[in-house]
Design a protein around this motif. Structure first.
Motif, PDB file in Angstrom:
ATOM      1  N   CYS A 258     -15.731 -27.764 -11.265  1.00 10.42           N
ATOM      2  CA  CYS A 258     -14.536 -28.134 -10.521  1.00 10.42           C
ATOM      3  C   CYS A 258     -14.876 -28.163  -9.040  1.00 10.42           C
ATOM      4  CB  CYS A 258     -13.385 -27.170 -10.806  1.00 10.42           C
ATOM      5  SG  CYS A 258     -13.636 -25.503 -10.165  1.00 10.42           S
ATOM      6  N   LYS A 259     -14.003 -28.742  -8.275  1.00  5.51           N
ATOM      7  CA  LYS A 259     -14.158 -28.811  -6.817  1.00  5.51           C
ATOM      8  C   LYS A 259     -12.944 -28.136  -6.197  1.00  5.51           C
ATOM      9  CE  LYS A 259     -16.409 -31.112  -3.559  1.00  5.51           C
ATOM     10  NZ  LYS A 259     -17.803 -31.075  -3.418  1.00  5.51           N
ATOM     11  N   LEU A 260     -13.169 -26.989  -5.569  1.00  6.16           N
ATOM     12  CA  LEU A 260     -12.094 -26.214  -4.954  1.00  6.16           C
ATOM     13  C   LEU A 260     -11.555 -26.970  -3.746  1.00  6.16           C
ATOM     14  CD1 LEU A 260     -10.887 -23.418  -5.575  1.00  6.16           C
ATOM     15  CD2 LEU A 260     -12.400 -22.495  -3.857  1.00  6.16           C
ATOM     16  N   VAL A 261     -10.236 -27.123  -3.664  1.00  4.49           N
ATOM     17  CA  VAL A 261      -9.590 -27.836  -2.572  1.00  4.49           C
ATOM     18  C   VAL A 261      -9.012 -26.861  -1.555  1.00  4.49           C
ATOM     19  CG1 VAL A 261      -7.712 -29.423  -1.966  1.00  4.49           C
ATOM     20  CG2 VAL A 261      -9.034 -29.799  -4.057  1.00  4.49           C
ATOM     21  N   ASP A 262      -8.265 -25.871  -2.034  1.00  3.90           N
ATOM     22  CA  ASP A 262      -7.754 -24.839  -1.141  1.00  3.90           C
ATOM     23  C   ASP A 262      -7.594 -23.536  -1.910  1.00  3.90           C
ATOM     24  OD1 ASP A 262      -5.250 -24.911  -2.480  1.00  3.90           O
ATOM     25  OD2 ASP A 262      -4.437 -26.338  -1.061  1.00  3.90           O
ATOM     26  N   ILE A 263      -7.476 -22.450  -1.137  1.00  2.00           N
ATOM     27  CA  ILE A 263      -7.413 -21.129  -1.751  1.00  2.00           C
ATOM     28  C   ILE A 263      -6.574 -20.203  -0.878  1.00  2.00           C
ATOM     29  CG2 ILE A 263      -9.532 -20.302  -0.657  1.00  2.00           C
ATOM     30  CD1 ILE A 263     -10.126 -18.861  -3.382  1.00  2.00           C
ATOM     31  N   SER A 264      -5.935 -19.239  -1.523  1.00  2.00           N
ATOM     32  CA  SER A 264      -5.186 -18.194  -0.832  1.00  2.00           C
ATOM     33  C   SER A 264      -5.424 -16.891  -1.572  1.00  2.00           C
ATOM     34  CB  SER A 264      -3.692 -18.520  -0.797  1.00  2.00           C
ATOM     35  OG  SER A 264      -3.125 -18.371  -2.080  1.00  2.00           O
ATOM     36  N   VAL A 265      -4.781 -15.840  -1.138  1.00  2.00           N
ATOM     37  CA  VAL A 265      -4.916 -14.542  -1.797  1.00  2.00           C
ATOM     38  C   VAL A 265      -4.379 -14.603  -3.228  1.00  2.00           C
ATOM     39  CG1 VAL A 265      -4.070 -12.160  -1.749  1.00  2.00           C
ATOM     40  CG2 VAL A 265      -4.844 -13.243   0.346  1.00  2.00           C
ATOM     41  N   GLY A 266      -3.348 -15.416  -3.451  1.00  2.00           N
ATOM     42  CA  GLY A 266      -2.695 -15.428  -4.756  1.00  2.00           C
ATOM     43  C   GLY A 266      -2.951 -16.631  -5.630  1.00  2.00           C
ATOM     44  N   GLY A 267      -3.671 -17.650  -5.147  1.00  2.00           N
ATOM     45  CA  GLY A 267      -3.890 -18.828  -5.972  1.00  2.00           C
ATOM     46  C   GLY A 267      -4.824 -19.821  -5.318  1.00  2.00           C
TER      47      GLY A 267
ATOM     48  N   VAL B 250      -0.373 -23.308 -12.872  1.00  2.00           N
ATOM     49  CA  VAL B 250       0.992 -23.499 -12.408  1.00  2.00           C
ATOM     50  C   VAL B 250       1.377 -24.971 -12.548  1.00  2.00           C
ATOM     51  CG1 VAL B 250       2.527 -23.302 -10.415  1.00  2.00           C
ATOM     52  CG2 VAL B 250       0.795 -21.556 -10.821  1.00  2.00           C
ATOM     53  N   TYR B 251       0.441 -25.873 -12.217  1.00  2.00           N
ATOM     54  CA  TYR B 251       0.718 -27.310 -12.367  1.00  2.00           C
ATOM     55  C   TYR B 251      -0.568 -28.085 -12.628  1.00  2.00           C
ATOM     56  CZ  TYR B 251      -1.018 -28.080  -7.613  1.00  2.00           C
ATOM     57  OH  TYR B 251      -1.807 -28.135  -6.493  1.00  2.00           O
ATOM     58  N   ARG B 252      -0.376 -29.282 -13.205  1.00  2.00           N
ATOM     59  CA  ARG B 252      -1.448 -30.271 -13.374  1.00  2.00           C
ATOM     60  C   ARG B 252      -0.896 -31.611 -12.941  1.00  2.00           C
ATOM     61  NH1 ARG B 252      -4.608 -29.607 -19.204  1.00  2.00           N
ATOM     62  NH2 ARG B 252      -5.030 -27.385 -18.947  1.00  2.00           N
ATOM     63  N   ASN B 253      -1.540 -32.234 -11.991  1.00  2.00           N
ATOM     64  CA  ASN B 253      -1.217 -33.595 -11.565  1.00  2.00           C
ATOM     65  C   ASN B 253      -2.490 -34.414 -11.678  1.00  2.00           C
ATOM     66  OD1 ASN B 253       1.428 -32.980 -10.940  1.00  2.00           O
ATOM     67  ND2 ASN B 253       0.973 -32.516  -8.807  1.00  2.00           N
ATOM     68  N   ASP B 254      -2.587 -35.223 -12.734  1.00  2.00           N
ATOM     69  CA  ASP B 254      -3.797 -35.971 -13.043  1.00  2.00           C
ATOM     70  C   ASP B 254      -4.973 -34.994 -13.130  1.00  2.00           C
ATOM     71  OD1 ASP B 254      -2.499 -38.440 -13.216  1.00  2.00           O
ATOM     72  OD2 ASP B 254      -2.658 -38.746 -11.056  1.00  2.00           O
ATOM     73  N   ASN B 255      -5.933 -35.105 -12.216  1.00  2.00           N
ATOM     74  CA  ASN B 255      -7.103 -34.224 -12.251  1.00  2.00           C
ATOM     75  C   ASN B 255      -7.009 -33.067 -11.260  1.00  2.00           C
ATOM     76  OD1 ASN B 255      -8.073 -35.874 -14.197  1.00  2.00           O
ATOM     77  ND2 ASN B 255      -9.575 -36.893 -12.914  1.00  2.00           N
ATOM     78  N   ARG B 256      -5.882 -32.932 -10.588  1.00  2.00           N
ATOM     79  CA  ARG B 256      -5.680 -31.819  -9.657  1.00  2.00           C
ATOM     80  C   ARG B 256      -4.897 -30.720 -10.367  1.00  2.00           C
ATOM     81  NH1 ARG B 256      -4.673 -31.712  -3.453  1.00  2.00           N
ATOM     82  NH2 ARG B 256      -4.363 -29.483  -3.188  1.00  2.00           N
ATOM     83  N   ILE B 257      -5.374 -29.481 -10.228  1.00  2.00           N
ATOM     84  CA  ILE B 257      -4.782 -28.335 -10.903  1.00  2.00           C
ATOM     85  C   ILE B 257      -4.482 -27.261  -9.874  1.00  2.00           C
ATOM     86  CG2 ILE B 257      -5.202 -26.510 -12.594  1.00  2.00           C
ATOM     87  CD1 ILE B 257      -7.077 -28.432 -14.040  1.00  2.00           C
ATOM     88  N   GLY B 258      -3.316 -26.650  -9.998  1.00  2.00           N
ATOM     89  CA  GLY B 258      -2.943 -25.514  -9.165  1.00  2.00           C
ATOM     90  C   GLY B 258      -2.820 -24.280 -10.039  1.00  2.00           C
ATOM     91  N   VAL B 259      -3.391 -23.184  -9.592  1.00  2.00           N
ATOM     92  CA  VAL B 259      -3.363 -21.951 -10.379  1.00  2.00           C
ATOM     93  C   VAL B 259      -2.851 -20.790  -9.538  1.00  2.00           C
ATOM     94  CG1 VAL B 259      -5.256 -22.635 -11.902  1.00  2.00           C
ATOM     95  CG2 VAL B 259      -5.768 -21.350  -9.826  1.00  2.00           C
ATOM     96  N   GLN B 260      -2.328 -19.800 -10.250  1.00  2.00           N
ATOM     97  CA  GLN B 260      -1.994 -18.522  -9.650  1.00  2.00           C
ATOM     98  C   GLN B 260      -2.995 -17.530 -10.208  1.00  2.00           C
ATOM     99  OE1 GLN B 260       1.990 -17.225 -10.396  1.00  2.00           O
ATOM    100  NE2 GLN B 260       1.704 -15.299  -9.310  1.00  2.00           N
TER     101      GLN B 260
END
Length: 143
Positions: free
Chosen positions: A44-53, A84-94
């Motif tokens: 995968c290719k990390l786009v952004d990151i925070s303490v919680g996701g 948390v979400y999937r938009n095409d090939n972009r994924i957001g996680v907690q």
């Protein structure tokens, strides 16, 4: 209601809970099936990151479950994730458990020093006709 809840509700409906940092890092998603056989990985290719996701892109989401581990190249930790979400090939996680500030700083700093998004403020100039600029005899009528 606690002070944290008051701060969060007064921040507005669309405010994020944690500050996000843009990064451009390679990572691996590791999934373990119900049979507990050898784990399956995909890049995968990390786009952004925070303490919680975090959010990242993958080449395909086919066969990817909703829970997995994220490991970032150059960092020894594996981070448990819930989608948390999937938009095409972009994924957001907690993250299952929030990462500590030191690990977040390590990820963001190493991205900066390796030339990730935060290190590339200046884009390279895109040239229109490569090889046709100001050379005598090439691309000009005067020889």
């Amino acid at each position: 209601m606690s002070d944290d809840d008051t701060k969060r509700s007064s921040a507005g409906l669309y405010e994020r809970k944690w500050e996000r940092f843009a990064v451009n890092r390679q990572g691996m998603l590791m999934t373990v099936g119900f049979d507990l056989m050898a784990p399956k990985t995909r890049s995968c290719k990390l786009v952004d990151i925070s303490v919680g996701g975090a959010s990242f892109t993958v080449s395909t989401t086919i066969g990817l479950p909703l829970h997995y581990y994220l490991s970032i190249v150059g960092v020894t930790s594996r981070i448990g994730c819930a989608e948390v979400y999937r938009n095409d090939n972009r994924i957001g996680v907690q993250f299952i458990k929030e990462i500590d500030e030191e690990l977040l700083r390590l990820i963001v700093r190493s991205d900066y020093f390796t030339g990730g998004i935060t290190g590339k403020l200046k884009q390279s100039e895109r040239r229109y006709m490569v090889g046709v600029e100001k050379k005598s005899g090439v691309g000009s009528a005067i020889g």
